[in-house]
Design a protein around this motif. Sequence first.
Motif, PDB file in Angstrom:
ATOM      1  N   ASN A  11       0.959  -1.617   0.404  1.00 42.92           N
ATOM      2  CA  ASN A  11       0.016  -0.520   0.089  1.00 42.92           C
ATOM      3  C   ASN A  11       0.689   1.522  -0.293  1.00 42.92           C
ATOM      4  O   ASN A  11       0.927   2.110   0.566  1.00 42.92           O
ATOM      5  CB  ASN A  11      -1.352   0.479   1.551  1.00 42.92           C
ATOM      6  CG  ASN A  11      -2.178   1.205   1.295  1.00 42.92           C
ATOM      7  OD1 ASN A  11      -1.927   1.709   0.045  1.00 42.92           O
ATOM      8  ND2 ASN A  11      -2.537   0.832   1.628  1.00 42.92           N
ATOM      9  N   PRO A  12       2.040   1.393  -1.769  1.00 34.91           N
ATOM     10  CA  PRO A  12       2.693   2.376  -0.969  1.00 34.91           C
ATOM     11  C   PRO A  12       2.077   3.279  -0.618  1.00 34.91           C
ATOM     12  O   PRO A  12       2.989   5.110  -0.191  1.00 34.91           O
ATOM     13  CB  PRO A  12       3.445   2.486  -2.239  1.00 34.91           C
ATOM     14  CG  PRO A  12       2.506   1.993  -2.985  1.00 34.91           C
ATOM     15  CD  PRO A  12       1.507   0.228  -2.509  1.00 34.91           C
ATOM     16  N   GLY A  13       1.030   4.217  -1.435  1.00 33.98           N
ATOM     17  CA  GLY A  13       1.033   5.296  -0.788  1.00 33.98           C
ATOM     18  C   GLY A  13       0.164   5.818   0.668  1.00 33.98           C
ATOM     19  O   GLY A  13       0.451   6.682   0.504  1.00 33.98           O
ATOM     20  N   HIS A  18       2.957   5.492   3.278  1.00 42.61           N
ATOM     21  CA  HIS A  18       4.179   5.443   3.161  1.00 42.61           C
ATOM     22  C   HIS A  18       4.683   6.444   2.024  1.00 42.61           C
ATOM     23  O   HIS A  18       5.616   7.267   2.671  1.00 42.61           O
ATOM     24  CB  HIS A  18       4.751   4.651   3.076  1.00 42.61           C
ATOM     25  CG  HIS A  18       4.762   3.096   3.443  1.00 42.61           C
ATOM     26  ND1 HIS A  18       4.496   3.783   5.264  1.00 42.61           N
ATOM     27  CD2 HIS A  18       4.135   2.089   3.691  1.00 42.61           C
ATOM     28  CE1 HIS A  18       4.210   2.034   5.922  1.00 42.61           C
ATOM     29  NE2 HIS A  18       3.181   1.722   5.291  1.00 42.61           N
TER      30      HIS A  18
END
Lengths: 300, 267, 269
Positions: A70-72, A74
């Motif tokens: 869920n890179p959004g 971080h």
Amino acid sequence: MIQVEGLTRKYGTFTAVDNVSFVCQPGRVTGFLGPNGAGKTTTMRVMVGLTPPTSGRVTIGGHLYQDIPNPGRHVGVLLDASAQHAGRTGREILELGARTMGLSSSRIDEMLDLVSLSRAESKRRLRNYSLGMKQRLGIAHALLGDPSVLILDEPANGLDPAGIRWMRGLLKGYAERGGTVLLSSHLLHEVEIIADEMILIGHGRIVAQGDKKSLLAGAAGSGSTFVTALDNRQLSDALAAKGFVVASAGDGLRVETEPVEVGRTAAEHSIVLTDLRAADGGLEDLFLELTSDTQREVVA
Amino acid sequence: MSTTAPGLGHALDLSSTQPTPFLRLVRVELRKSYDTRAGFWLLAVIGFLVLLTEGIVLAVVVTQDQAMTYGDFVAAAAFVTSILLPVLGIMLVTAEWGQRTAMVTFALEPRRPLVFLAKATVGIILTFATIAMALVVGLVCNLLYGALQGPADWEFGWAGFFGFLITQTFAMLGGFALATLFLNTAAAIVVFFVYRWVLPGLIALGAALMDWFGTLAPWIDFQSAQGPLYDMSLDGGEWGHLIVSGFIWLVLPLAIGIWRVLRAEVK
Amino acid sequence: MSATAAPGLGHALDLSSTSPTPFSRLVRVELRKTWDTRAGLWLLISTAVLTAAVMVIQLSVVVAQDLDVSYNDFLTSTNFSMALLLPVLGILLLTSEWSQRTAMVTFSLEPRRPLIIAAKFLVGIGLAVAAVVIALVLATICNALYGLLSGHEAVWDLGLGNVGGFVLLQVIGMLTGFAFAALLLNSPAAIVLYMVYSFVLPGLFGLGAALIGWFDTIRPWIDFNYAQGPLVDATMTGEDWVHFAVSGFIWLVVPLAIGVARVLRAEVK
Ligand SMILES: Nc1ncnc2c1ncn2[C@@H]1O[C@H](COP(=O)(O)OP(=O)(O)O)[C@@H](O)[C@H]1O
Ligand SMILES: [Mg+2]
């Protein structure tokens, strides 16, 4: 934090990014500065896995971007505010982002407030947004997941003066709370004001990096002062007597020494100063000088 | 505030500037048709398919030992190009909208109908170029046929040539008109294929089932109305059908579309 | 030059509390993308309206002309509108990410690109199934009305085989469009290819088969439209299934595989 290690990206025989290495520290705003076509965007695209590197790698907080779940949540990314469906409303664009990240819709309203887009504006379609409004929406999208790392490509483009000031405060605050901020720009003054660290890139290569002071220390033409006194003539004579090089510049004088020396001289002779500051040309000159072989216009 | 009325000295001096000549617009539009990767490939595919089709036809007739005329070679190519020329007509119009270059185009030439006229002219020029290519390739194929298979038959009258020219141009303009109406590539392509490939079947079905529709059909079926054009054997009634159905499928969408473009806010 | 201290552990991102984006969420977002633009919404509405229009026209014609029809006739005629527009939906599902450049955002929020494609794939299948359900309902209404309005008794000749074949037909149509889109990543090109494939190619294959003996024997193996024929009237035999599988591999699996490989590698601009 962001760590770029030996990054190279070639397009055929053309090398857009050439063995670039740098680190963006948490708690600091890092400015990525270079003329048009220097390779800033390409470097940032590699960071988020949109462009595969030819060699080298980028880690964010010790991880490859692809490995961050869920890179959004971080990493906040703004690469091109226009790269959105022109037929979607601003609100819907944030809605899609929020849903992908698993955020509640209330977050969307918070972000709209943060970037000062009104409810009515958020219901317009993107094709009817002005450049600055798109940019605000893009910043809202990047901040949606409350990330600890921000990667922003030319975020000030198209913003009005108030908007630029607002963004400056926002990013400074972000860094002070421990966030890592990387922003690119082709405008020196923009970066100079906001960035704690600067990375200068030209022709795909890093030409200088460091904080503003250490960059200036190494810059040719540093240590000049602009000064204006009620009696410029008297000041000029006093400075010349001390052996400083003085030239008239505009309403005042340009002196080849530190401002502190000029102030001391004025105090000794009880001369009233109306303006005293370091001649800022140093960094500007440095920027032009360092990137001159890559500049499109020949610098006189 | 002192706002003096602009005197003569402040007016733009237009006396030495000519309006943009139409020919220049056509040249620029022609250039736009091939200077992008998509446009280039579309033209390349059209050319390639002409070659391929006539080549396959030659191979088939030679191996299967069938009789062939020059006209048949050209007709085979015409069948294939009639599929892609309309797509060309569509792309000429919609590429401008999809890519938002209309903003620039209309800023440089505010007389918008002229821009459309230039685009249509380019469509016709490219159609003629395609036809010329089909004729030349057909010529070569027929020569080869003569060499490989026995005497070449050069049967291909002027009537056939003009019929070919007109139907291909109509096919291209059909796409052009729908594209002007919809200003959207996907919609225009889908509607065009329905109109070209599905509608004739439906109209025939309707005509078979219902008498009143059977009498109406020739007036709305532009495809069938073009049939007699191939040998230029139109009688008065057929001319009527051609004109009325052509008005419905070419003139009407074009008129509505251009009316819309003239009023549209270009974004 | 500033001293760049070796990054300590304190600087590492703490990923322990974030779970990867669940696949179901991706599917929901992709589904939302199909109707949240005016173009997408209109495509969905057109599909439904056209399907309804086809049925209404059919109903009025058969009643006015006093023709004998059954439930299945109503159902299969919707094939016209659905086979036309579902594939376009499948194409735009994929290509609009490229033409509108939203792929940049999509792939930066979910770098596991195969999952995004899988989610779109699933949305495509879901929409096709939904369209079939709507067609079934409309056909039921029309057939009931037919029973009331015409002198004939309504015939409910609906078998599981018909429905299964019909669903498969629509899903395949949608997926063929999707596969072409993945291969070309360009809306006009993919739509033209699909239209040629579904309207022009069958005629050409037929012509080739009529003219050339050996082509007639290989046609069932390469003509996917032809191979789907028996699906419509639910008369698939063992050999038909083999033809179906082989031609399906050529027209569906190969472009899809090449396309996906391309998307996974592509630099997203
Ligand atoms: N796909 C590509 N093919 C060829 N050249 C490219 C491609 N992408 C970027 N470039 C070139 O790489 C250079 C760096 O581009 P970019 O990173 O966008 O510069 P900037 O520093 O202005 O953001 C430019 O000269 C650009 O034209
Ligand atoms: Mg850039």
